[in-house]
Write a protein that holds these residues in place. Structure first.
Motif, PDB file in Angstrom:
ATOM      1  N   MET A  37      19.321   2.395  82.229  1.00 12.78           N
ATOM      2  CA  MET A  37      19.483   3.783  81.802  1.00 12.78           C
ATOM      3  C   MET A  37      20.543   3.891  80.714  1.00 12.78           C
ATOM      4  SD  MET A  37      20.887   7.127  83.876  1.00 12.78           S
ATOM      5  CE  MET A  37      22.587   6.624  83.535  1.00 12.78           C
ATOM      6  N   VAL A  38      21.696   3.248  80.918  1.00  7.73           N
ATOM      7  CA  VAL A  38      22.787   3.314  79.940  1.00  7.73           C
ATOM      8  C   VAL A  38      22.347   2.739  78.600  1.00  7.73           C
ATOM      9  CG1 VAL A  38      25.080   2.439  79.363  1.00  7.73           C
ATOM     10  CG2 VAL A  38      24.615   3.279  81.675  1.00  7.73           C
ATOM     11  N   LEU A  39      21.665   1.600  78.628  1.00  8.98           N
ATOM     12  CA  LEU A  39      21.217   0.954  77.390  1.00  8.98           C
ATOM     13  C   LEU A  39      20.277   1.857  76.608  1.00  8.98           C
ATOM     14  CD1 LEU A  39      21.110  -1.552  75.593  1.00  8.98           C
ATOM     15  CD2 LEU A  39      19.233  -2.417  77.014  1.00  8.98           C
ATOM     16  N   VAL A  40      19.306   2.446  77.299  1.00 11.89           N
ATOM     17  CA  VAL A  40      18.346   3.318  76.627  1.00 11.89           C
ATOM     18  C   VAL A  40      19.024   4.569  76.097  1.00 11.89           C
ATOM     19  CG1 VAL A  40      16.334   4.804  76.991  1.00 11.89           C
ATOM     20  CG2 VAL A  40      16.344   2.487  77.906  1.00 11.89           C
ATOM     21  N   VAL A  41      19.927   5.142  76.873  1.00 18.66           N
ATOM     22  CA  VAL A  41      20.619   6.358  76.448  1.00 18.66           C
ATOM     23  C   VAL A  41      21.494   6.083  75.222  1.00 18.66           C
ATOM     24  CG1 VAL A  41      22.449   7.965  77.098  1.00 18.66           C
ATOM     25  CG2 VAL A  41      20.580   7.531  78.674  1.00 18.66           C
ATOM     26  N   GLU A 111      12.066   7.706  78.558  1.00 24.22           N
ATOM     27  CA  GLU A 111      13.044   7.859  77.484  1.00 24.22           C
ATOM     28  C   GLU A 111      12.913   6.716  76.474  1.00 24.22           C
ATOM     29  OE1 GLU A 111      16.277   9.872  75.594  1.00 24.22           O
ATOM     30  OE2 GLU A 111      14.920  10.453  77.216  1.00 24.22           O
ATOM     31  N   PHE A 112      12.639   5.516  76.969  1.00 30.43           N
ATOM     32  CA  PHE A 112      12.465   4.363  76.089  1.00 30.43           C
ATOM     33  C   PHE A 112      11.230   4.533  75.203  1.00 30.43           C
ATOM     34  CE2 PHE A 112      10.558   0.082  75.440  1.00 30.43           C
ATOM     35  CZ  PHE A 112      11.552  -0.450  74.617  1.00 30.43           C
ATOM     36  N   VAL A 113      10.126   4.971  75.805  1.00 36.27           N
ATOM     37  CA  VAL A 113       8.898   5.195  75.035  1.00 36.27           C
ATOM     38  C   VAL A 113       9.124   6.262  73.972  1.00 36.27           C
ATOM     39  CG1 VAL A 113       6.496   5.992  75.149  1.00 36.27           C
ATOM     40  CG2 VAL A 113       7.394   4.483  76.929  1.00 36.27           C
ATOM     41  N   LEU A 114       9.800   7.348  74.342  1.00 40.33           N
ATOM     42  CA  LEU A 114      10.087   8.418  73.383  1.00 40.33           C
ATOM     43  C   LEU A 114      11.008   7.924  72.277  1.00 40.33           C
ATOM     44  CD1 LEU A 114      10.602  11.459  75.791  1.00 40.33           C
ATOM     45  CD2 LEU A 114       8.578  10.900  74.440  1.00 40.33           C
ATOM     46  N   MET A 115      11.920   7.008  72.622  1.00 42.88           N
ATOM     47  CA  MET A 115      12.828   6.453  71.620  1.00 42.88           C
ATOM     48  C   MET A 115      12.048   5.671  70.558  1.00 42.88           C
ATOM     49  SD  MET A 115      15.889   3.683  72.079  1.00 42.88           S
ATOM     50  CE  MET A 115      14.672   2.352  72.218  1.00 42.88           C
TER      51      MET A 115
END
Length: 197
Positions: A37-41, A111-115
């Motif tokens: 979560m932290v990495l993606v954020v 969140e990763f896909v949206l990124m």
């Protein structure tokens, strides 16, 4: 099971339910889920700051002070945690069996896909500014689609329409609660004159 991120990304569009099942099946420990979560954020916050700067440069519009990446990290992290809580808690109230740790992992993947989509959006913003606006709409639609599909897998729901309706109501309820909290704490000021609305 060694995850193939590229293959999982493709299946997030073609067969998102299988991706959700695979993510849950990883049985990651709490530390791994938190680090993901932290990495993606953090990556999303950096990309968001870059997008603001690119938008300002291309359109020559003064966007004012750019939101500090650390602030964005804190806000997005809090939103993911709250979203996972709402996703698991509300679903359980309707007979679902999903748990918070799995909900957090699923939202982190969304969140990763949206990124990845936002990366494409930044490129479009440089060469095709109008297309970037359309991309924003598509990303919102993708987020809703994945939320519904992942929620169904998380809780074992079968009806996509009812699940979608529940996702919308949860989102609206959360937005209303957030508004009340922000106003009551003074973080957002209501206009003194109703005519100024």
């Amino acid at each position: 099971m060694q995850p193939d991120l590229k293959e999982w990304l493709v299946r997030s569009f073609t067969d998102p339910k299988s991706v959700a099942r695979d993510l849950i099946g990883l049985n990651l420990n709490a530390n791994a889920r938190f680090m993901a979560m932290v990495l993606v954020v953090v990556m999303t916050a950096i990309l968001g700051t870059l997008a603001q700067l690119v938008f300002s440069f291309i359109t020559k519009v003064d966007i004012g002070t750019v939101t500090p990446p650390l602030t964005v990290v804190g806000l997005q992290g809090a939103l993911l945690v709250y979203g996972a809580f709402a996703m698991s808690f509300v679903g359980q109230r309707f007979g679902g069996h999903g748990k918070f740790p799995d909900a957090l992992l699923l939202l982190t993947w969304i969140e990763f896909v949206l990124m990845i989509g936002q990366m494409i959006q930044v490129v479009l913003m440089v060469f095709f500014p109008i297309s970037a606006t359309l991309m924003s709409v598509l990303l919102v639609a993708l987020m809703f689609y994945l939320l519904v599909q992942f929620t169904m897998v998380l809780h074992g729901f079968e009806n996509p329409v009812a699940t979608g309706f529940g996702v919308i109501l949860t989102f609206l309820g959360s937005a209303m609660i957030a508004g009340i909290v922000l106003v009551s704490t003074g973080l957002v000021q209501m206009p003194a004159d109703p005519a100024s609305l």
